[in-house]
Scaffold this active site. Structure first.
Site, short mmCIF file in Angstrom:
data_model
loop_
_atom_site.label_atom_id
_atom_site.label_comp_id
_atom_site.label_asym_id
_atom_site.label_seq_id
_atom_site.Cartn_x
_atom_site.Cartn_y
_atom_site.Cartn_z
N HIS A 85 13.21 -45.43 28.30
CA HIS A 85 14.01 -46.27 29.45
C HIS A 85 15.40 -45.79 29.83
O HIS A 85 16.28 -46.54 29.80
CB HIS A 85 13.41 -47.71 29.10
CG HIS A 85 14.05 -48.17 28.04
ND1 HIS A 85 15.15 -48.29 27.51
CD2 HIS A 85 13.24 -49.00 27.16
CE1 HIS A 85 15.38 -48.86 26.55
NE2 HIS A 85 14.06 -49.48 26.19
N HIS A 120 8.54 -57.16 16.80
CA HIS A 120 9.22 -56.79 18.43
C HIS A 120 8.25 -56.68 19.23
O HIS A 120 7.29 -56.00 18.97
CB HIS A 120 10.13 -55.80 18.03
CG HIS A 120 11.03 -55.49 19.25
ND1 HIS A 120 11.36 -56.16 20.30
CD2 HIS A 120 11.60 -53.93 19.67
CE1 HIS A 120 11.90 -55.64 21.14
NE2 HIS A 120 12.34 -54.37 20.76
N GLU A 162 8.42 -55.55 22.41
CA GLU A 162 8.42 -54.28 23.23
C GLU A 162 7.51 -53.18 22.65
O GLU A 162 7.05 -53.08 21.81
CB GLU A 162 9.84 -53.23 23.27
CG GLU A 162 10.16 -52.38 24.29
CD GLU A 162 11.57 -51.96 24.48
OE1 GLU A 162 12.37 -52.43 23.70
OE2 GLU A 162 12.05 -51.61 25.51
N ASP A 217 6.84 -49.98 22.59
CA ASP A 217 6.70 -48.97 21.74
C ASP A 217 6.19 -49.49 20.43
O ASP A 217 5.91 -48.67 19.52
CB ASP A 217 8.05 -48.33 21.62
CG ASP A 217 9.23 -49.05 21.66
OD1 ASP A 217 9.25 -50.41 22.00
OD2 ASP A 217 10.28 -48.45 20.99
N HIS A 252 17.21 -56.71 20.07
CA HIS A 252 17.68 -56.51 21.30
C HIS A 252 17.05 -57.33 22.53
O HIS A 252 17.28 -57.45 23.47
CB HIS A 252 18.12 -55.25 21.94
CG HIS A 252 16.88 -54.42 21.99
ND1 HIS A 252 16.67 -53.72 23.40
CD2 HIS A 252 15.81 -53.87 21.39
CE1 HIS A 252 15.55 -53.29 23.25
NE2 HIS A 252 15.09 -53.38 22.10
N ASP A 287 14.09 -52.61 15.51
CA ASP A 287 15.01 -51.67 16.12
C ASP A 287 16.21 -51.37 15.12
O ASP A 287 16.81 -50.48 15.45
CB ASP A 287 15.21 -51.88 17.58
CG ASP A 287 13.96 -51.47 18.43
OD1 ASP A 287 13.13 -50.79 18.15
OD2 ASP A 287 13.97 -52.04 19.79
N TYR A 331 21.99 -44.29 19.25
CA TYR A 331 20.89 -45.66 19.36
C TYR A 331 21.48 -46.91 19.71
O TYR A 331 21.17 -47.39 20.41
CB TYR A 331 20.04 -45.61 18.12
CG TYR A 331 18.90 -46.46 18.41
CD1 TYR A 331 17.68 -46.05 18.99
CD2 TYR A 331 18.94 -47.93 18.18
CE1 TYR A 331 16.51 -46.78 19.23
CE2 TYR A 331 17.87 -48.70 18.54
CZ TYR A 331 16.86 -48.17 18.85
OH TYR A 331 15.78 -49.16 19.26
N HIS A 334 12.08 -47.04 14.36
CA HIS A 334 12.50 -45.80 14.73
C HIS A 334 13.01 -44.75 13.74
O HIS A 334 14.13 -45.34 13.12
CB HIS A 334 13.40 -45.66 16.05
CG HIS A 334 12.59 -46.38 17.37
ND1 HIS A 334 11.33 -46.07 17.87
CD2 HIS A 334 12.97 -47.62 17.64
CE1 HIS A 334 11.08 -46.64 18.86
NE2 HIS A 334 11.92 -47.75 18.70
FE1 FEO Z 1 13.15 -52.41 21.78
FE2 FEO Z 1 11.96 -49.76 19.65
O1 FEO Z 1 11.67 -51.17 21.15
#
Ligand code: FEO
Length: 400
Positions: free
Chosen positions: A27, A81, A83, A85, A147, A166, A194, A227
């Site tokens: 993104h 989370h 999101e 991913d 976040h 994250d 990051y 990640h």
């Molecule tokens: Fe905020 Fe890795 O997604």
């Protein structure tokens, strides 16, 4: 033998995530080294899966789980989370696993149902809640806006292991699962990149969270993010770095950010660069026809000055400059001084527009914008040099 195997990371925890070697855009953020989507399996009495992976990687996740247990033995799933991913295959995993319960933060329980049609109710968790896994215990802390509103940390008490979604992560695909197996320079760069691209707008919340963790006396031996590699040694390195990055104390580094049509703005940028250097600043020049916005975000993390230049194109700034400045404005960098410059043919709005954007970004404007009609004269280049010098002098005062 399975293609994909789980990796044991502590007494009862296995990494069962996916490695995305090919992703180069996340993104708006250039992920030069790919990424991983980490999920973790806790082999407690109640076997628990922490997070899932991006949808196309569901088979990789399932295969890694199968390498240690039958997926149907999973009792609980915790989504730290929302999101996609990390939750993109949640629905599919719930259907494959039939867990007893699925948990998320209060905001996560709501957000997950706004993203997916899930076959099961989500049990909401709030800060301070604990979940018994039989012989192990998970404790939860909502980390709203770190976040996303739904973000949450899960802490495995008996193993002092923090699942930080994250937080403390990085986009780095590697076969190594631990930070201590990787080049420290690469880690620092990727972790900082990051932070700059994902977490910078919430820097104040990060400082508050780090203070809260410190005051709580919470012992953490392992940080397992969603990640990149896992931190099991020298945790103070990343915790201290987060504090420094969140503080954004300016250094004497100045960034000159520009794009150019026929090299006039470029000539101005080089004159600004010389002025900055003569004034004692370290200078990083970034032409937006050769730089990515997320690399600029990395550079801004420890910068003290931002000087921007653009040609006027059809009464506006250059599109690449609009792109990078929109991105930077959203990241809300702090403690910057700066100025603007630009060339033009006949209308000449760019320098003033850049100046307005810097003001909106709460950059302290040090000098009036410098403008050049067509090709800069020696006089205009001298003004650019003086602009750089003035910015460097103010930067020196600010940095002390
Ligand atoms: Fe905020 Fe890795 O997604």
């Amino acid at each position: 033998m399975a293609t994909f195997n789980a990796v044991k990371i502590s007494e009862s925890v296995y990494w069962v995530g996916a490695i995305d070697w090919t992703i180069r855009e996340f993104h708006g953020y250039a992920t030069h080294r790919g990424s991983t989507y980490n999920a973790y399996l806790i082999l407690a009495d109640k076997i628990t899966l922490i997070d899932t992976v991006k949808a196309p990687f569901v088979e990789e996740l399932l295969e890694r789980i199968r390498s240690v247990i039958n997926p149907e033995d999973i009792a609980y799933i915790v989504s730290n989370h929302t999101e996609m991913d990390h939750s993109g295959c949640l629905s599919e995993i719930i259907r494959a696993v039939h867990p007893e319960k699925v948990f998320a933060s209060v905001m996560g329980a709501k957000a997950l149902t706004q993203h997916f049609t899930l076959p099961q109710e989500i049990v909401p968790l709030k800060t301070g809640d604990e979940l018994s896994l039989g012989n192990k215990t998970l404790a939860f802390t909502e980390t709203r806006m770190l976040h996303w509103p739904d973000s949450m940390f899960s802490y495995l008490k008996e193993e002092r292991l923090l699942f930080s979604q994250d937080g403390f992560g990085m986009h780095l695909a590697s076969e190594e699962r631990f930070t201590d197996e990787l080049d420290p320079g690469v880690l620092k760069y990727e972790a900082a990149t990051y932070f700059a691209n994902i977490l910078l707008p919430y820097a104040n919340l990060i400082t508050a969270l780090l203070d809260k963790v410190k005051a709580s006396g919470l012992d953490i031996d392992v940080i397992a993010p969603d990640h990149g590699p896992i931190w099991r040694k020298n945790l103070s390195d990343i915790l201290d770095s987060y504090r420094v990055w969140a503080e954004q104390k300016p250094t004497n580094k100045a960034i000159v950010l520009y794009d150019t049509m026929w090299h006039s703005t470029e000539r101005m940028a080089r004159a600004v660069e010389e002025g900055l250097r003569e004034g004692g600043a370290r200078v990083k020049v970034m032409a937006m026809n050769a730089s990515h916005r997320s690399d600029v975000a990395y550079e801004i993390l420890d910068a003290g000055a931002l000087v921007v230049g653009s040609p006027t194109l059809n009464n506006n700034i250059f599109p690449t400059m609009a792109d990078v400045l929109t991105y930077l404005k959203g990241l809300r960098p702090k403690n910057l001084v700066g100025a603007a410059f630009g060339s033009y043919g006949w209308s000449g709005e760019s320098a003033g527009q850049l100046n307005d954007i810097l003001r909106e970004m709460k950059v302290e404007i040090v000098a009036e914008p410098v403008k050049s009609q067509y090709v800069p004269t020696q006089g205009v280049l001298a003004q650019c040099h003086a602009l750089g010098l003035n910015v460097a002098r103010r930067l020196k005062e600010v940095v002390g």
